[in-house]
Design an enzyme around this catalytic site. Structure first.
Site, PDB file in Angstrom:
ATOM      1  N   ALA B  18      16.889   0.963  16.794  1.00 20.96           N
ATOM      2  CA  ALA B  18      16.729   0.115  17.973  1.00 20.96           C
ATOM      3  C   ALA B  18      17.866   0.339  18.960  1.00 20.96           C
ATOM      4  O   ALA B  18      17.646   0.495  20.170  1.00 20.96           O
ATOM      5  CB  ALA B  18      16.667  -1.357  17.551  1.00 20.96           C
ATOM      6  N   GLY B  19      19.080   0.376  18.438  1.00 24.32           N
ATOM      7  CA  GLY B  19      20.235   0.557  19.303  1.00 24.32           C
ATOM      8  C   GLY B  19      20.229   1.915  19.992  1.00 24.32           C
ATOM      9  O   GLY B  19      20.546   2.020  21.182  1.00 24.32           O
ATOM     10  N   ARG B 312       2.860  -6.265   1.487  1.00 20.41           N
ATOM     11  CA  ARG B 312       3.993  -6.377   0.571  1.00 20.41           C
ATOM     12  C   ARG B 312       4.143  -7.753  -0.064  1.00 20.41           C
ATOM     13  O   ARG B 312       4.449  -7.864  -1.252  1.00 20.41           O
ATOM     14  CB  ARG B 312       5.271  -6.015   1.316  1.00 20.41           C
TER      15      ARG B 312
END
Lengths: 272, 637, 284
Positions: B18-19, B312
């Protein structure tokens, strides 16, 4: 930023270094060792009737080489300068690395370290070898024998044995030094040939490197045998018999006055 | 350097997917970026993602799949707790993100024809997951890292690696105008100015002690924002991944792709007269000796349609339940994940990365024997609360809006796992990589617009006092931690915190147990007040850094526990034994936590979820016993 | 999480009943750059491993020491500073020299390295990078060199420009293997040609090492990446380039990801040969 000459031509010099190791140095090593091994396999050659076959064959080869015109110039520019170039640059390059065999005892790493050690010792050996045999620095030769191109085998035998009259302790040391020097230089050449193929990009895959490794090892083993044969040949040479043979050859081959002159000095020295 | 410059700058905290994606997008638009990371960005936790990244592609489309399906699956998988417009936007941008990654050189697995190959993944009946071996996260982050390195070499990005984010700096007008950070080598603490700050600091698995997360994923950065007024959303939703291998230091993920590629989950068992399964008396024997009729493929039996690729939360609960029922391997907490029947050459090509991990850490070859696995804490669906600007028809977000993924603090953004958006109550496998990159690329534009258009004073021109007092506050905090001498050990406190959080707030929760955990947390908070550092060094003091983070983890643990306690229903990953049903009437709401600095505790509020595109429906994944009830529920909804 | 969740449940895990052994850690420590080196030993209790707990590893032992920083002599010490991240050998952070050889600490299992009570394990920082503190070293040179060789695909920006170039599965597999390099530095630590260089100004002309050479090959192999091929090969021709390789081939022996580093070196060597011959004759 100013770059040094070495840095500016880094790649070219690296490649010339590699090249000079193969041609002329490596090529010369092949011819030199096969020539010298004649001292041993010359016996098997039937053409030297009644003579010391090894000494005769070896003398024949040496005489041929010494008949080449401008030999000294060829030696200087074709051998000594390229080898000096290879050696000096090699030392410079070798100093950039740091062996770590103790931690990483892999085969490749052993070869890497040996390549550098063999370079250093090989260089010392070459200097000794050329200085004593070519430049006449007989003070470095136990027994003081000076090598002669006309009595190539017998003088060489005397040098390796420490005296013209058979083995001395110092002679044994010299023979061992020859054994070590030749062995390491052959290794240096064979392994250098193997790494050069990677460096130039000839062998890429692990399999290709392995295959080429067999070729280089084969060449190395062959050369090693030739080198050892020469050393054994000289170390075990019957110097008197060899000198007789060389005398016979000089007489039968219309010796020049200069040759006769050398002959007398050589013999007088040996008489001493 | 940001200090004296008149230029506008952006700070990105965190160098994961993301960064990095945000950095690339913001840089590209011409703003310089200061990128902060605890670790060299190439070593960020995104490298651990294995399975793949979801996106509709042509092959899937021609089989009936679509971006809309992807959107719908994600919302269904998340038990309808997420705002739908951002998910809609993400699913529709996904194919273009894959194209972009492809252009960056990501070595996606290929079909014979040279197209990008696809695999099956949890929560979908279509192959729509792109992958690069079983190290997709590593491959993606490397591709983004390389692009950022390119900007770095052009001096458009300044990396501050091994710098720890300590706090956002909030100006007098309430805007975020920079950060305080500390160099973890020299221990220098200083302020950095910026006109916008993007938090991309990932999840908080370390709050649970052992998890599949990397060591730096302790949630401290998010917690520090939260403690300074940022709201925290859906904190109680923590994903426990069904298949991990336990270790002394962490739990190692065995990717869902193992099941996507055909891996089967089973335990040794004996079928009873009535068709149900009971424990096998010799369930610890060599699994290769177990005949087929003594293998209980419980996921396949219970979920005929999805089988081993149920989402999950469901797989985790089923595995957990099987073990609770005494059916685990050797009677313990372990089930088999079996790939041994597959072609080993294909396994190596598609799953090599995880096969290697299993071989190295468990010492057995999954090509030969089934892997032994158990669920482990994996991902935080919750995170910093953010806003977005929906399109009028709710089909997506306004692309240029500076509001997108901005926290309640103007100028402070949250991207990636630290952002609570997109995944609701349960994240689908292979949607995390997507949401991280999507945030950076899509909402990065909003950050740029915020910087260029906000009406306040530029950070570079603000008075020094704001920054000085922020640095002072952090220096005081350091001095306070250093001076404490009650003898409590921060490592022991963290260990106990992790054990309690895992026991009380993972696969199954209950009101009484959560209250008990809150009690324990209170004690731990008190003990934290009496800690002693074992290292007083002023150079590379990891002891200080860790201790500081433990305090922040305690604050975050409170959010997670309190959110779980207040949410008296079961939804997605949040399962309450005392409230086993989903309760849309009361809890189809976002949990919003705000920090009460007096008590150190969270104040929980709720706000409505935007469900204008897909009507919530029962979430059963075709479970055999529940088909009837699903129909009933569908009628009532 | 197994054991923890279980401890509140009914059954006991088999792991907890098994015994522990003591492993002695001998650790090379240094408080900072230029500070004196000292060795400290710690006795660490290690749980016998089982399927339920997995084997202890160097990381779990260092974590134990952090919580109990007391040397074998009973002296109070400090937590050992070390670098780590993912703990599953994909991030490359926890690389250190263990019993004389470089590797990742996370995948170094006590079951293999110290199976018996009283076994000793020796930890040292990597020697080819400046020590920051204890086992934590500064590997910026590696990343710096990646910049030097333009280790990226020069795309035209993040615009929507369609897919990248197609490639065959075989080509993808070749690139994938190179792409798994996590810049851990094992190959550099083991390389006799790669030596410690504290002076950042000299990084530009110091040997790039196998990791970087392999990345050159990786990017030259990509259709778009190849647009920078000449620049990369120029860089590889300079001091510190591929010709500084001494062919000891330790790199490929120690690479935890089994990347065919020597093949990359061979390929880059070939490319550099052709590149320079071409340059010699055509001038560019």
């Amino acid at each position: 930023m100013s770059e040094s000459l070495l840095d500016r031509h880094h790649y070219l010099l690296r490649r010339l270094h590699s090249l000079s190791g193969i041609m002329p140095a490596g090529a010369f090593l092949i011819s030199h060792l096969t020539t010298n091994s004649a001292i041993l396999w010359g016996h098997a050659n039937g053409k030297w009737d009644g003579m010391h076959g090894g000494a005769a064959e070896f003398q024949h080869e040496v005489s041929f080489i010494h008949s080449i015109p401008f030999l000294l110039l060829i030696e200087i520019f074709g051998l000594w300068i390229p080898i000096a170039f290879h050696a000096l640059l090699g030392i410079y390059y070798a100093r950039s690395g740091k062996s770590n065999l103790a931690s990483y005892g892999y085969g490749g790493n052993l070869r890497y370290s040996l390549q550098r050690i063999s370079g250093y010792i090989g260089l010392i050996f070459i200097l000794y070898h050329v200085a004593t045999l070519r430049w006449g620095w007989t003070f470095l030769v136990p027994g003081g024998t000076e090598w002669s191109a006309e009595f190539a085998g017998s003088t060489m035998g005397a040098i390796m044995q420490g005296s013209p009259d058979g083995f001395t302790a110092m002679g044994f040391a010299i023979a061992c030094f020859y054994f070590l020097g030749v062995t390491l230089l052959v290794y240096h050449f064979a392994n250098g040939l193997w790494t050069a193929a990677i460096t130039w990009g000839l062998t890429i895959s692990e399999a290709a490197q392995k295959r080429w490794g067999y070729v280089c090892a084969g060449l190395g083993v062959g050369l090693m045998f030739a080198g050892w044969a020469a050393i054994i040949g000289f170390a075990a040479l019957d110097v008197d018999k060899a000198r007789e043979t060389e005398m016979q050859m000089i007489e039968s081959h219309a010796a020049t006055p200069e040759q006769a002159d050398t002959l007398s000095t050589a013999t007088s020295k040996e008489d001493h | 350097m940001s200090m004296p410059s008149q230029q506008q700058r952006v700070i990105v905290v965190g160098g994961g997917l993301a960064g990095l994606a945000a950095t690339i997008r913001i840089c590209e638009s011409g703003l310089p970026v200061d990128l902060f990371s605890l670790v060299p960005v190439k070593r960020s936790h995104s490298v651990c993602a294995q399975g793949g990244i979801n996106a509709c592609n042509e092959i899937a489309r021609q089989q009936g799949y679509s971006e809309y399906e992807h959107f719908d699956e994600t919302v269904y998988g998340g038990d309808f707790l997420q705002h739908q417009p951002p998910v809609y936007e993400m699913a529709h941008m996904a194919p273009r993100i894959i194209d972009l990654l492809d252009r960056m050189g990501v070595p996606f697995n290929r079909t014979a024809e040279g197209q990008r190959d696809l695999r099956l993944f949890g929560g979908s009946l279509y192959k729509r997951t792109h992958f690069a071996g079983a190290t997709t996260g590593q491959q993606l982050i490397y591709a983004l890292d390389e692009q950022v390195r390119r900007f770095e070499s052009e001096e458009r990005v300044t990396k501050w690696e091994f710098w720890e984010f300590l706090r956002p700096i909030i100006g007098d007008d309430g805007r975020c105008v920079g950060i305080v950070a500390q160099d973890m080598r020299t221990m220098q603490t200083r302020a950095f100015r910026a006109d916008a700050v993007v938090m991309a600091t990932g999840g908080c698995g370390i709050v649970f002690g052992k998890s599949t997360n990397s060591v730096m994923c302790n949630g401290a950065a998010a917690s520090r924002c939260y403690q300074l007024g940022a709201r925290y959303g859906n904190g109680e939703f923590i994903q426990v991944h069904p298949t991990a291998i336990p270790g002394a230091d962490k739990l190692r993920l065995m990717s869902e792709s193992a099941r996507g590629e055909g891996g089967r989950v089973w335990v040794p068992g004996m079928r009873n007269e009535d068709g149900s399964w009971g424990p096998h008396p010799d369930s610890a024997r060599d699994p290769r000796q177990v005949p087929d009729d003594e293998r209980y493929y419980f996921l396949e039996e219970k979920y005929p349609a999805y089988g081993n690729i149920v989402p999950r939360d469901i797989a985790t609960r089923e595995i957990f339940q099987v073990c609770m029922d005494g059916l685990g391997v050797g009677g313990g907490n372990m089930v088999y994940l079996d790939l041994s029947f597959k072609d080993s050459e294909e396994l190596e090509r598609k799953l090599g990365g995880i096969m290697e991990i299993y071989r190295k850490f468990a010492g057995e070859d999954p090509c030969e024997v089934p892997m032994k696995i158990f669920p482990g804490v994996h991902y935080s669906m919750g995170g910093l609360w953010t806003q977005y600007q929906p399109k009028d028809d709710l089909r997506g977000m306004e692309p240029d809006s500076p509001i997108n993924m901005m926290t309640n603090i103007p100028g402070l953004y949250a991207f990636g796992e630290v952002n609570y958006q997109f995944h609701g109550a349960n994240r689908l496998g292979a949607n995390a990589l997507l949401s991280c990159i999507f945030d950076g690329l899509f909402s990065g534009v909003g950050v740029v617009n915020h910087v260029r258009n906000h009406s306040g004073q530029p950070a570079s021109g603000m008075s020094q006092s704001v920054f000085d007092s922020a640095v002072k506050a952090e220096e005081d905090k350091i001095a306070d931690l250093t001076n404490r001498s009650g003898g409590e050990n921060p490592y022991v406190i963290a260990k106990e915190l992790g054990e309690e959080m895992t026991a009380a707030s993972t696969v199954v929760k209950s009101g009484p147990r959560l209250e008990q955990a809150l009690g324990t947390l209170g004690e731990l908070r008190d003990r934290f007040g009496r800690i002693s550092l074992s290292d007083g060094a002023v150079w590379t003091n990891q002891n200080l850094s860790w201790t500081r983070a433990v305090g922040d983890m305690i604050a975050l643990a409170d959010v997670i526990l309190r959110g779980g306690l207040e949410r008296r229903e079961s939804r997605g990953s949040h399962f309450r034994t005392d409230h086993p049903e989903r309760n849309d009437a009361d809890f189809l709401r976002t949990t919003v936590a705000t920090y009460d600095s007096g008590s150190g505790q969270a104040r929980i509020e709720y706000e409505p979820v935007e469900i204008g595109l897909v009507e919530p429906r029962a979430r059963t994944y075709g479970r055999v016993e529940s088909e009837e009830s699903e129909e009933k529920q569908e009628q009532t909804v | 999480m197994t054991a923890q969740q279980q401890s509140n449940g009914t059954t006991a895990t088999p792991a907890e009943s098994a015994g522990t052994r003591t492993v002695r850690f001998r650790i090379k420590r240094q408080d900072g750059p230029g500070k004196p080196v000292r060795w400290e030993t710690f006795n660490v209790p290690v749980q016998a491993s089982s399927a339920g707990s997995g084997s202890a590893n160097v990381i779990s032992c260092l974590q134990w020491i952090a919580a109990n920083p007391k040397t074998t002599e009973g002296k109070d010490s400090t937590p050992v500073v070390f670098d780590c991240g993912c703990l599953e050998e994909v991030c490359g952070a926890c690389t250190m020299v263990i019993n004389g050889k470089v590797r990742q600490a996370c995948s170094c299992l006590m079951d293999d390295y110290a199976p018996n009570d009283g076994d000793e394990v020796m930890l040292e920082p990597m020697s080819k990078f400046p020590v920051v503190r204890d086992l934590f070293v500064d590997r910026r040179r590696l990343f710096d060199t990646l910049k030097r060789v333009k280790a990226w695909v020069p795309i035209d920006g993040t615009y929507d420009l369609g897919a990248g170039p197609n490639e065959t599965p075989d080509d993808q597999q070749d690139r994938y293997r190179l792409s798994t390099c996590m810049s851990c530095g094992c190959c550099l630590e083991a390389c006799p040609q790669y030596t410690l260089e504290d002076d950042e100004a000299k990084w530009a002309t110091s040997f790039a090492g196998a990791a970087v050479i392999s990345q050159v090959q990786y990017f030259n192999d990509h259709r778009t990446g190849a647009t920078l091929k000449k620049k990369r090969l120029d860089e590889m021709s300079k001091p510190g380039g591929v010709s500084d390789c001494g062919n000891a081939q330790n790199c490929v022996q120690v690479c935890p990801k089994e990347i065919p580093l020597t093949e990359s070196i061979g390929k880059v060597g070939r490319a550099v040969t052709f590149h320079n011959i071409r340059k010699f004759f055509s001038g560019s």
